[in-house]
Design an enzyme around this catalytic site. Structure first.
Site, PDB file in Angstrom:
ATOM      1  N   GLU A  53       0.822  -1.214   0.000  1.00 34.93           N
ATOM      2  CA  GLU A  53       0.000   0.000   0.000  1.00 34.93           C
ATOM      3  C   GLU A  53       0.858   1.267   0.000  1.00 34.93           C
ATOM      4  OE1 GLU A  53      -3.126   0.587  -0.515  1.00 34.93           O
ATOM      5  OE2 GLU A  53      -3.917  -1.439  -0.431  1.00 34.93           O
ATOM      6  N   GLU A  56       2.081   1.616  -3.601  1.00 35.70           N
ATOM      7  CA  GLU A  56       1.007   1.967  -4.534  1.00 35.70           C
ATOM      8  C   GLU A  56       0.550   3.418  -4.356  1.00 35.70           C
ATOM      9  OE1 GLU A  56      -1.054  -2.449  -5.011  1.00 35.70           O
ATOM     10  OE2 GLU A  56      -2.178  -0.855  -4.020  1.00 35.70           O
ATOM     11  N   GLU A  57       0.417   3.859  -3.117  1.00 38.65           N
ATOM     12  CA  GLU A  57      -0.129   5.189  -2.866  1.00 38.65           C
ATOM     13  C   GLU A  57       0.907   6.306  -2.928  1.00 38.65           C
ATOM     14  OE1 GLU A  57      -2.631   5.238   0.604  1.00 38.65           O
ATOM     15  OE2 GLU A  57      -3.960   3.721  -0.249  1.00 38.65           O
TER      16      GLU A  57
END
Length: 151
Positions: A53, A56-57
């Protein structure tokens, strides 16, 4: 009354000394200040999901997992009839990163449009930093640990 579903989520407290990586949604500032977070996929452990995460972010790869700070449940009503079982991790930055940057997360299930995030660093002050959606639950605990380590 219907039973609410439970979903495993991860929340990432990425620190650079005494500062926390946070972001706002470029196109939706009303969503508030947040930290990287997301859903644990069926084939993942929470500790793997939190690293995924973050990348990805934010686009940041250079992090080191320090510890699981804790797990808590959060009812996200009225947004959805869902209880989130949130695994909150502390990670440290391991490579140089800008003081501010924009990153685009791609979602195939949202019309293949990117979601733009504006990232920056906030100094930990012992509060929950008024993070959106209850994300700051373990920030006072983290700030105390970091203060004890003399940053």
């Amino acid at each position: 009354m219907a039973t609410k579903s439970t979903t495993k989520k991860v929340i990432a407290y990425v620190t650079n000394k005494d500062k926390l990586m946070v972001f706002t949604h470029t196109d939706f500032p009303e969503a508030g200040v947040q930290v990287p977070a997301g859903t644990v996929e069926e084939s993942e452990e929470p500790s793997e999901a939190v690293v995924r995460e973050i990348y990805e972010e934010s686009g940041v790869k250079g992090v080191r997992l320090i510890e699981l700070l804790g797990i808590y449940q959060y009812d996200i009503a009225p947004s959805r009839e869902e209880i989130q079982e949130r695994y909150v991790y502390h990670l440290e930055l391991t490579e140089p990163t800008l003081s501010t940057w924009r990153h685009w997360e791609m979602h195939s299930n949202i019309n293949k449009k990117s979601i733009d995030f504006d990232f920056y660093w906030l100094k930990l002050d012992g509060s929950d930093l008024d993070l959106a959606g209850g994300q700051g639950y373990f920030l006072p605990k983290l700030a105390h640990k970091i203060k004890k380590s003399n940053y």
